[in-house]
Write an enzyme that holds these catalytic residues in place. Sequence first.
Site: not given
Length: 455
Positions: A104, A134, A207
């Site tokens: 993402h 992801d 992230s």
Amino acid sequence: MLPFLLATLLLAAAPAAALADECGSRATARTAAEFGEAVSRLAPAVVTLRVLRPPRADDEVPGLYAMSGLPLPGGADGREPALERSFSSGFVIGADGWIVSTAHAVYRAQQAFVELADGRQLPARVVGSDLRNDVALLKVQVSGLPVADIAADVQLCAGDALAALGSPFGFERTVTSGVVSAPLRQLPGVHAAPLIQTDVALNPGSSGGPLFDTQGRVVGMSSMIYSDTGIYVGVSFAVPIARVLKVAAALRQGRYPQREMGIVTQPLTAPLAEAFGLADSHGVLVANVRAGSAAALSGLRPGDVVLGAGGAAVDDEAALEDAVAAAPGGVVRLQVWRGRSRHVVAVRTMAGSEPSGGPPQREAEGPERRLGLGIASAAATQQMPAGVYVERAAGSGLLAGLEPGDRITAVNGTDVTTPDAFDAALDAARDRDVVALLVWRNRAPLYIAVRRIAR
């Protein structure tokens, strides 16, 4: 980082008994520990990732909404498209420039840049990404990079001390620590593979960073949080490092996005197994079959329990996904439990339709004008305090953090009061890779270093 809403989502944990037996017999410490030495060993392999891309709508990635972007309006003359600057984290898995981050983080990236621990900022190529897991793989043209210490075979237990390194809100190489809340947690319909649940604080920009143990060994990659506000509230998730490396290896070989069947699955809990007449909860329950999909054409139905694929047992969605990807000729034979008896369903899979990286990344187009900044005319600002006013930001200016409304008063120590003076100062510094701009924002001055990039 990309948080998500899970207000009504069923969360399934890994089988507890086996984990309890193994973890209970371990002699390792499972309390908060000093991470200083571990951080010093791992930090050189951690990078900050900055991406330029079109602003995203919250519903572009199903079940997720954007947190890391800084949307900015386009110029009134339409010469530059609206772009956003987003930041996240990553870490080096190959000394010759191989880096992993979250998918993402690079979704629809037009340009991506990696800032290394030594301060170098390098353009990065997004080799590929897999949104279901992801995971994204990036490549920078450099060698001799420090590589993260990977521990793909470590058995995590509830209570084990872990820490994360990343760039929450742009604060680079921030360390947060906590414990394993659940070694494996399945998030049906959100993530392909079970995730590591922790109470390690993650926030936008975290992230893609490494989750590591007290010895500095990477056991996972920070991915997302559970929240209805987008801000950390005590529950976070990481992709197990073994899964990260497996997907990265496939991306490097050009094997993602993988083939798909067109089904939605969920973990098979003990009560559901009992309801369907199964003796145990090993398998994956089909919750929905998309009309016209490969699964529908093959006769797969909601309520089917997939017990195996291609002769191998299937215990979770990730195992099923891997079996589908590895099926010779795109045909996978599923062992299915239906109507309290076993059946075999042959499914001819279809090419995956999930976006892997968005539009092609921009190639260099020659020298960048005015650091990518749109500047207001002298006539428009003659009644305002002296300086050069930013109307829009793109390119290296956006990447460095310039914003519409900023007032630039100096370039490398040379005062500038008009667009012509700004151009002259930039021209005088044309041989410098980095220029320092004195910027006034919210009535306060700050210097911003802008590294020139090719357009």
